[in-house]
Scaffold this active site. Structure first.
Site, PDB file in Angstrom:
ATOM      1  N   ASP A  42       0.779  -1.313   0.058  1.00 50.16           N
ATOM      2  CA  ASP A  42       0.026  -0.038  -0.004  1.00 50.16           C
ATOM      3  C   ASP A  42       0.941   1.228   0.183  1.00 50.16           C
ATOM      4  O   ASP A  42       2.037   0.979   0.151  1.00 50.16           O
ATOM      5  CB  ASP A  42      -0.743  -0.011   1.288  1.00 50.16           C
ATOM      6  CG  ASP A  42      -1.710   1.305   1.317  1.00 50.16           C
ATOM      7  OD1 ASP A  42      -2.428   1.474   0.393  1.00 50.16           O
ATOM      8  OD2 ASP A  42      -1.733   2.135   2.320  1.00 50.16           O
ATOM      9  N   SER A  43       0.426   2.441  -0.302  1.00 45.79           N
ATOM     10  CA  SER A  43       1.227   3.698  -0.316  1.00 45.79           C
ATOM     11  C   SER A  43       1.298   4.014   1.242  1.00 45.79           C
ATOM     12  O   SER A  43       2.050   4.841   1.560  1.00 45.79           O
ATOM     13  CB  SER A  43       0.451   4.789  -1.113  1.00 45.79           C
ATOM     14  OG  SER A  43      -0.838   4.798  -0.376  1.00 45.79           O
ATOM     15  N   CYS A  83      -4.301  -0.958  -2.282  1.00 40.57           N
ATOM     16  CA  CYS A  83      -4.521   0.159  -2.555  1.00 40.57           C
ATOM     17  C   CYS A  83      -4.968   0.576  -4.045  1.00 40.57           C
ATOM     18  O   CYS A  83      -4.670   0.015  -4.970  1.00 40.57           O
ATOM     19  CB  CYS A  83      -2.900   0.885  -2.717  1.00 40.57           C
ATOM     20  SG  CYS A  83      -2.582   2.623  -3.369  1.00 40.57           S
ATOM     21  N   GLU A 110      -3.638   9.562   7.286  1.00 38.91           N
ATOM     22  CA  GLU A 110      -2.074   9.468   7.430  1.00 38.91           C
ATOM     23  C   GLU A 110      -1.734  10.236   8.455  1.00 38.91           C
ATOM     24  O   GLU A 110      -0.513   9.937   9.048  1.00 38.91           O
ATOM     25  CB  GLU A 110      -1.245   9.918   6.002  1.00 38.91           C
ATOM     26  CG  GLU A 110      -1.508   8.609   4.861  1.00 38.91           C
ATOM     27  CD  GLU A 110      -0.779   7.422   4.939  1.00 38.91           C
ATOM     28  OE1 GLU A 110      -0.065   7.490   5.991  1.00 38.91           O
ATOM     29  OE2 GLU A 110      -0.976   6.641   4.418  1.00 38.91           O
ATOM     30  N   CYS A 155     -10.819   3.875  -1.584  1.00 42.25           N
ATOM     31  CA  CYS A 155      -9.445   4.152  -1.109  1.00 42.25           C
ATOM     32  C   CYS A 155      -9.527   3.221   0.150  1.00 42.25           C
ATOM     33  O   CYS A 155     -10.212   3.360   0.952  1.00 42.25           O
ATOM     34  CB  CYS A 155      -9.233   5.627  -1.123  1.00 42.25           C
ATOM     35  SG  CYS A 155      -7.595   5.903  -0.065  1.00 42.25           S
ATOM     36  N   HIS A 196      -7.920   3.899   2.856  1.00 37.64           N
ATOM     37  CA  HIS A 196      -7.515   4.653   3.977  1.00 37.64           C
ATOM     38  C   HIS A 196      -9.002   4.943   4.311  1.00 37.64           C
ATOM     39  O   HIS A 196      -9.191   5.246   5.736  1.00 37.64           O
ATOM     40  CB  HIS A 196      -6.972   6.025   3.634  1.00 37.64           C
ATOM     41  CG  HIS A 196      -5.609   6.081   3.418  1.00 37.64           C
ATOM     42  ND1 HIS A 196      -5.023   5.502   2.222  1.00 37.64           N
ATOM     43  CD2 HIS A 196      -4.595   6.568   4.028  1.00 37.64           C
ATOM     44  CE1 HIS A 196      -3.867   5.627   2.235  1.00 37.64           C
ATOM     45  NE2 HIS A 196      -3.331   6.128   3.486  1.00 37.64           N
TER      46      HIS A 196
END
Ligand SMILES: O=P(O)(O)OP(=O)(O)OP(=O)(O)OC[C@H]1O[C@@H](n2cnc3c(O)ncnc32)[C@H](O)[C@@H]1O
Ligand SMILES: [Mg+2]
Length: 486
Positions: A11-12, A75, A154, A186, A188
């Site tokens: 994932d990022s 992701c 994040e 997404c 997140h």
């Protein structure tokens, strides 16, 4: 391919944690190795070529170093940009998050109106629309880029009140648009699910594309007969990030989100640049070398470090083998000698942390003797002779007050010297009492216990000793010291 090999997940940043959480719950037999590319997140504004290159670097690391049996791109942006390329080039199965999310949404929608929130990269790729229209060409799709949501997660602000307001604001148009299904496109976003739910209302079906991906992983494992037959404890799962500075935030979010009691062991992968090509390499943490030849000290220090929860690999000096030079203790203070010990070892182990202790007994009536000469007062490390000398010198003297001192010096690559001191007061007895410990322990009476150090258990001594106190002091400054540099 060995079916008991781990599954790689990339994932990022922290978003993929929502996928691994679900995967750990639903796939108890699998081991996961996770990489969050925190150094280069967010992926949303990156070019397709960049995302493909980064995704490849992570895949290569996991395949060559960890022999993963399957790769999950946890992701959406990376799935949109790189899934088909990776599927073509890699020999292991590669699973992305978009197709499972699109399929679940298509099954869920009754009025054929689906909303999507994702990064700009994912929205612009139209990857969800393409998948959704494969299942039903007439479905209406409303996509909205939400790059701010990624940054808020994040930054570990996903539970903040201000974040709730932003989410409510941004998602208001969906309420008016008549969607009955919303894809969290997404990984997140599931961390924001309570706010998203509040914003769009109870009647809308939320599709967590990451959760849907677990079904795809299960199907693939079954189809290829790759289900692991060893029950893995998910404490064995490994987490990597690519940036140093974000590791703390990642660790905090990961520990919290994955509901772990102990802080997760998050390791660092360095992005190594070889001209035009980049690859990832694991950077091993420095060891904590105990620069002492005294095994009694080493045992005490290891026990105390363990008690105060120091999360470093502790290595005794003798494990360095024959390369250890002689250390001449010719300083006039404990600190000078401890520094000398630490610096001598730092020369042969420049990438490690070195902890040295110089300690001794100072007797008031003898003007502080033996002090820095404690180890060689009568004979070099001859405890018997040293104790006899103290008893002889104090014969007929009623003032028996004395003090043990331990000065610890910690050094490390690009770190300032850290010094911590501990002292304990006591009385010198008129004969030896007890068999525990070492050095002058049989002569040092601790009034609080009315026993000598040699009559105490190791644990009792460590609670009150000069060394125990010095290490506690060191422990207070250690987290800050480990973070800092010179
Ligand atoms: O230098 P290193 O290799 O660490 O080991 P060492 O035993 O030579 O250690 P020092 O030079 O610091 O000398 C300290 C001496 O002081 C005495 N000493 C220090 N701490 C003690 C303790 O906890 N109990 C009893 N005696 C102690 C003992 O005689 C030690 O040999
Ligand atoms: Mg010594």
């Amino acid at each position: 391919m060995n079916k008991n090999n781990p599954i790689g997940m990339i994932d990022s940043g922290v978003g993929g944690l929502t996928v691994i959480k679900e995967a750990q719950k639903q796939l108890p037999n699998e081991q996961f190795i996770f990489i969050g590319d925190t150094a280069r997140m967010p992926y949303g504004p990156r070019t397709t070529d960049e995302v493909i290159a980064y995704t490849f670097q992570m895949a290569n690391y996991l395949i060559t170093e960890k022999q993963i049996k399957m790769l999950v791109i946890a992701c959406n942006t990376a799935t949109a940009c790189a899934l088909t390329v990776l599927q073509k080039k890699l020999t292991i199965p590669v699973i992305g998050v978009i197709q499972p999310g699109a399929q679940a949404a298509q099954l869920a929608t009754k009025n054929k109106t689906i909303g999507i929130i994702a990064t700009d990269g994912t929205v612009n790729s139209k990857a969800y629309e393409l998948q959704i229209h494969q299942y039903g060409a007439d479905t209406k799709v409303l996509s909205q880029g939400e790059p701010d949501f990624v940054q808020l997660v994040e930054a570990n602000k996903y539970q903040d009140h201000a974040t709730r307001d932003i989410v409510m604001n941004h998602l208001a148009p969906f309420k008016a648009a008549g969607i009955d299904t919303l894809i969290l496109g997404c990984t997140h976003f599931p961390l924001l699910e309570p706010f998203i739910r509040e914003a769009v209302g109870k009647q809308i079906t939320l599709i967590d594309s990451g959760r849907e991906t677990i079904y795809a992983i299960k199907q693939c494992l079954n189809k290829l007969a790759l289900n692991s037959d060893i029950k893995h404890n998910h404490d064995e799962d490994i987490y990597y990030t690519t940036s140093d500075s974000d590791d703390d935030t990642f660790k905090v979010i990961a520990t919290n989100w994955l509901a772990r009691i102990h802080e997760l062991d998050v390791r660092h992968l360095k992005i190594v640049d070889n001209g035009t090509l980049q690859h990832l390499e694991e950077i091993s943490m420095p060891r904590l070398i105990l620069a002492s030849n005294n095994q009694h000290k080493i045992i005490e220090i290891e026990a105390i470090l363990n008690d105060i929860g120091i999360n470093l690999t502790v290595t005794p000096l003798n494990s360095l083998g024959d390369s250890v030079p002689e250390i001449i203790e010719d300083g006039t203070t404990f600190e000078e000698n401890a520094t000398k010990k630490a610096m001598t070892i730092a020369k042969i182990a420049p990438n490690d942390y070195i902890l040295a202790d110089d300690s001794g007994l100072s007797i008031d009536a003898l003007n502080g003797e033996p002090g820095v000469y404690s180890a060689r007062y009568a004979g070099d490390h001859d405890d018997q002779a040293n104790n006899d000398k103290v008893l002889n010198k104090l014969e007929g003297i009623t003032s028996r007050e004395a003090q043990f001192t331990s000065v610890l010096v910690l050094v490390g690559p690009n770190k300032p010297k850290l010094v911590a001191t501990g002292t304990v007061r006591g009385l010198i007895t008129d004969q030896r009492y007890g068999d525990n410990g070492f050095g002058y322990d049989p002569l040092f009476l601790v009034p609080q216990f009315d026993k000598t150090f040699a009559q105490l258990t190791a644990n009792e001594k460590n609670q009150v000793s000069h060394r125990g106190l010095a290490l506690q002091e060191l422990g207070k400054h250690l987290p800050e010291w480990l973070k800092g540099g010179v």
